[in-house]
Design a protein around this motif. Structure first.
Motif, PDB file in Angstrom:
ATOM      1  N   UNK A   1       0.819  -1.208   0.000  1.00 29.75           N
ATOM      2  CA  UNK A   1       0.000   0.000   0.000  1.00 29.75           C
ATOM      3  C   UNK A   1       0.857   1.264   0.000  1.00 29.75           C
ATOM      4  N   UNK A   2       2.025   1.210   0.649  1.00 33.15           N
ATOM      5  CA  UNK A   2       2.818   2.426   0.844  1.00 33.15           C
ATOM      6  C   UNK A   2       3.962   2.604  -0.155  1.00 33.15           C
ATOM      7  N   UNK A   3       4.594   1.472  -0.553  1.00 36.93           N
ATOM      8  CA  UNK A   3       5.865   1.611  -1.264  1.00 36.93           C
ATOM      9  C   UNK A   3       5.907   0.976  -2.659  1.00 36.93           C
ATOM     10  N   UNK A   4       5.365  -0.215  -2.828  1.00 39.81           N
ATOM     11  CA  UNK A   4       5.725  -1.059  -3.970  1.00 39.81           C
ATOM     12  C   UNK A   4       4.539  -1.396  -4.870  1.00 39.81           C
ATOM     13  N   UNK A   5       4.913  -1.791  -6.108  1.00 42.63           N
ATOM     14  CA  UNK A   5       3.916  -2.180  -7.111  1.00 42.63           C
ATOM     15  C   UNK A   5       3.884  -3.674  -7.379  1.00 42.63           C
ATOM     16  N   UNK A   6       4.887  -4.417  -6.918  1.00 40.63           N
ATOM     17  CA  UNK A   6       4.917  -5.868  -7.122  1.00 40.63           C
ATOM     18  C   UNK A   6       5.655  -6.520  -5.960  1.00 40.63           C
ATOM     19  N   UNK A   7       5.209  -7.731  -5.624  1.00 39.20           N
ATOM     20  CA  UNK A   7       5.768  -8.456  -4.472  1.00 39.20           C
ATOM     21  C   UNK A   7       5.749  -9.946  -4.769  1.00 39.20           C
ATOM     22  N   UNK A   8       6.873 -10.608  -4.476  1.00 38.39           N
ATOM     23  CA  UNK A   8       6.977 -12.061  -4.611  1.00 38.39           C
ATOM     24  C   UNK A   8       7.501 -12.637  -3.305  1.00 38.39           C
ATOM     25  N   UNK A   9       6.878 -13.751  -2.893  1.00 34.91           N
ATOM     26  CA  UNK A   9       7.283 -14.416  -1.653  1.00 34.91           C
ATOM     27  C   UNK A   9       7.261 -15.918  -1.872  1.00 34.91           C
ATOM     28  N   UNK A  10       8.244 -16.590  -1.288  1.00 30.39           N
ATOM     29  CA  UNK A  10       8.190 -18.049  -1.246  1.00 30.39           C
ATOM     30  C   UNK A  10       8.821 -18.531   0.047  1.00 30.39           C
ATOM     31  N   UNK A  11       8.349 -19.684   0.484  1.00 37.13           N
ATOM     32  CA  UNK A  11       8.894 -20.348   1.672  1.00 37.13           C
ATOM     33  C   UNK A  11       9.105 -21.814   1.337  1.00 37.13           C
ATOM     34  N   UNK A  12      10.123 -22.408   1.944  1.00 33.87           N
ATOM     35  CA  UNK A  12      10.440 -23.787   1.573  1.00 33.87           C
ATOM     36  C   UNK A  12       9.468 -24.797   2.156  1.00 33.87           C
ATOM     37  N   UNK A  13       8.433 -24.328   2.868  1.00 33.91           N
ATOM     38  CA  UNK A  13       7.369 -25.260   3.263  1.00 33.91           C
ATOM     39  C   UNK A  13       6.239 -25.252   2.236  1.00 33.91           C
ATOM     40  N   UNK A  14       6.447 -24.555   1.107  1.00 33.20           N
ATOM     41  CA  UNK A  14       5.536 -24.713  -0.018  1.00 33.20           C
ATOM     42  C   UNK A  14       4.710 -23.509  -0.407  1.00 33.20           C
ATOM     43  N   UNK A  15       4.872 -22.362   0.251  1.00 30.27           N
ATOM     44  CA  UNK A  15       4.060 -21.191  -0.065  1.00 30.27           C
ATOM     45  C   UNK A  15       4.685 -20.383  -1.196  1.00 30.27           C
ATOM     46  N   UNK A  16       3.883 -20.061  -2.201  1.00 29.52           N
ATOM     47  CA  UNK A  16       4.264 -19.138  -3.269  1.00 29.52           C
ATOM     48  C   UNK A  16       3.219 -18.030  -3.310  1.00 29.52           C
TER      49      UNK A  16
ATOM     50  N   UNK B   1       2.275 -13.941  -4.965  1.00 25.97           N
ATOM     51  CA  UNK B   1       2.534 -12.782  -5.825  1.00 25.97           C
ATOM     52  C   UNK B   1       1.473 -11.726  -5.524  1.00 25.97           C
ATOM     53  N   UNK B   2       1.902 -10.456  -5.398  1.00 27.74           N
ATOM     54  CA  UNK B   2       0.953  -9.350  -5.262  1.00 27.74           C
ATOM     55  C   UNK B   2       1.324  -8.266  -6.269  1.00 27.74           C
ATOM     56  N   UNK B   3       0.306  -7.644  -6.858  1.00 24.81           N
ATOM     57  CA  UNK B   3       0.505  -6.581  -7.845  1.00 24.81           C
ATOM     58  C   UNK B   3      -0.406  -5.409  -7.513  1.00 24.81           C
ATOM     59  N   UNK B   4       0.137  -4.200  -7.625  1.00 27.05           N
ATOM     60  CA  UNK B   4      -0.621  -2.985  -7.343  1.00 27.05           C
ATOM     61  C   UNK B   4      -0.767  -2.178  -8.622  1.00 27.05           C
ATOM     62  N   UNK B   5      -2.009  -1.771  -8.926  1.00 35.06           N
ATOM     63  CA  UNK B   5      -2.270  -0.948 -10.105  1.00 35.06           C
ATOM     64  C   UNK B   5      -3.117   0.253  -9.722  1.00 35.06           C
TER      65      UNK B   5
END
Length: 377
Positions: A56-71, A73-77
């Motif tokens: 909300x404050x800084x970024x237009x795209x976000x990617x996250x992954x964890x080795x327990x299986x979570x993937x 993606x977030x996009x701001x327009x």
């Protein structure tokens, strides 16, 4: 299992100010922070901040992954290029949802693999996905449809949930859309089933000459307003609005009348058909290999015919070496001698020679064990 988490944020429309970079640095001393990005990974701790707030404050795209299986993606327009209701019509579950700020709409897509324990060496992968944001801003709704399919795949919708409007080109995804689908583990059979009702894409983007003629016809006041907005940093919004204006009224895509349950059934049928074809190919390959092996063995037996005495001498010489590899080679030759005897109808002579061989080497347990396992008795 060691923990591993990877966070990557990108600012596209506007670079981070020095103040904003300082705010982020106060939350992480080891992250890679630039005017356009924040990247960090964690094996013992975690991000000291809320990705939702950061989007909300800084970024237009976000990617996250964890080795327990979570993937994730977030996009701001900007709200000027993506209607909040349109986003909500497609992002209808836990795997894909959206929310609105005063100036933006944010899409949040995620999947979970229960197997987990995955590591990802190819960092900065967000760069291969983030162009989908520009595609969406230009009016391409395929990203939104993939978000809806993600909810279908996760069984988050009722089977009777109707399919939303189908954008063209689902059967011919762009590179960034394919990268997004791969990252989110979108079922290719489900996508293929959905693409059956998707019309083809329109011809390529308009030529520079066509755009030039259209721009020259724009009223001076519209050009001044667009230029001012560009200077204020509204590049994405201005470009999207002008392209939509150039193209005329957007094509109203309609649903096909299919439901979430029907798409899942179609995907399962495609999977079953692929498995059947794969099994048939494997069976055909096994038969081919067996035929080749049988032909090769027949050739060996033909070459061995009439030279049995020399072959028995070779067996004796290999056994005398007392080497395991030579024992194995001797067993292979003995099997060929047995097959040749069976083909010629003279198994009695072979059996007598094998019995003599076993008696002669009865104190070699390794050899006797090999003879037993090969049924050479």
């Amino acid at each position: 299992m060691s923990e591993y988490q990877y966070y990557e944020f990108i600012a596209v429309d506007r670079p981070l100010t020095e103040t904003q970079q300082g705010e982020l640095r106060a939350l992480s001393t080891r992250a890679r922070i630039t005017p356009s990005s924040f990247v960090n990974d964690y094996q013992w701790g975690d991000l000291k901040g809320d990705p939702r707030t950061w989007m909300e404050r800084y970024f237009d795209a976000f990617l996250y992954l964890a080795n327990w299986g979570t993937h994730r993606i977030a996009l701001r327009l900007p709200l000027g290029v993506l209607d909040a209701k349109t986003a909500a019509d497609y992002c209808t579950g836990d795997s894909a949802h959206s929310w609105v700020t005063r100036t933006h709409v944010i899409l949040d897509l995620s999947t979970q693999d229960e197997g987990g324990d995955e590591w990802w060496d190819d960092q900065d992968r967000l760069a291969s996905i983030v162009p989908v944001r520009a595609e969406l801003a230009s009016g391409d709704r395929r990203l939104l449809y993939l978000a809806w399919l993600l909810c279908v795949q996760g069984r988050e919708l009722d089977d009777e949930e109707p399919e939303p409007p189908i954008p063209p080109g689902l059967g011919d995804l762009s590179g960034p859309l394919r990268a997004l689908g791969d990252f989110l583990r979108l079922d290719p059979d489900l996508l293929a089933a959905a693409a059956e009702a998707s019309p083809p894409l329109k011809p390529d983007a308009p030529s520079a000459a066509a755009l030039g003629r259209w721009v020259r016809q724009l009223p001076e006041g519209d050009k001044d307003a667009a230029l001012l907005r560009l200077l204020r940093g509204e590049e994405v919004q201005v470009r999207a609005e002008l392209l939509r204006r150039f193209s005329g009224p957007a094509t109203q895509h309609t649903g096909s009348g299919r439901t979430a349950g029907e798409l899942l059934t179609a995907a399962e049928a495609r999977w079953a058909e692929r498995q059947r074809i794969a099994s048939e190919r494997q069976a055909a390959e096994r038969r081919r290999q067996e035929q080749l092996a049988a032909a090769a063995r027949q050739k060996r037996l033909d070459e061995l015919a009439g030279r049995q005495a020399q072959a028995w001498q070779r067996v004796a010489a290999m056994i005398e070496t007392k080497k395991p590899k030579e024992y194995d080679a001797a067993i292979v030759l003995l099997k060929d001698l047995r097959a040749l005897a069976e083909r010629d109808g003279d198994t009695a002579t072979f059996n007598r020679q094998i019995w003599q061989l076993r008696q002669q080497h009865i104190r070699k347990p390794s050899l006797i064990d090999r003879l037993d396992r090969a049924a050479l008795v």
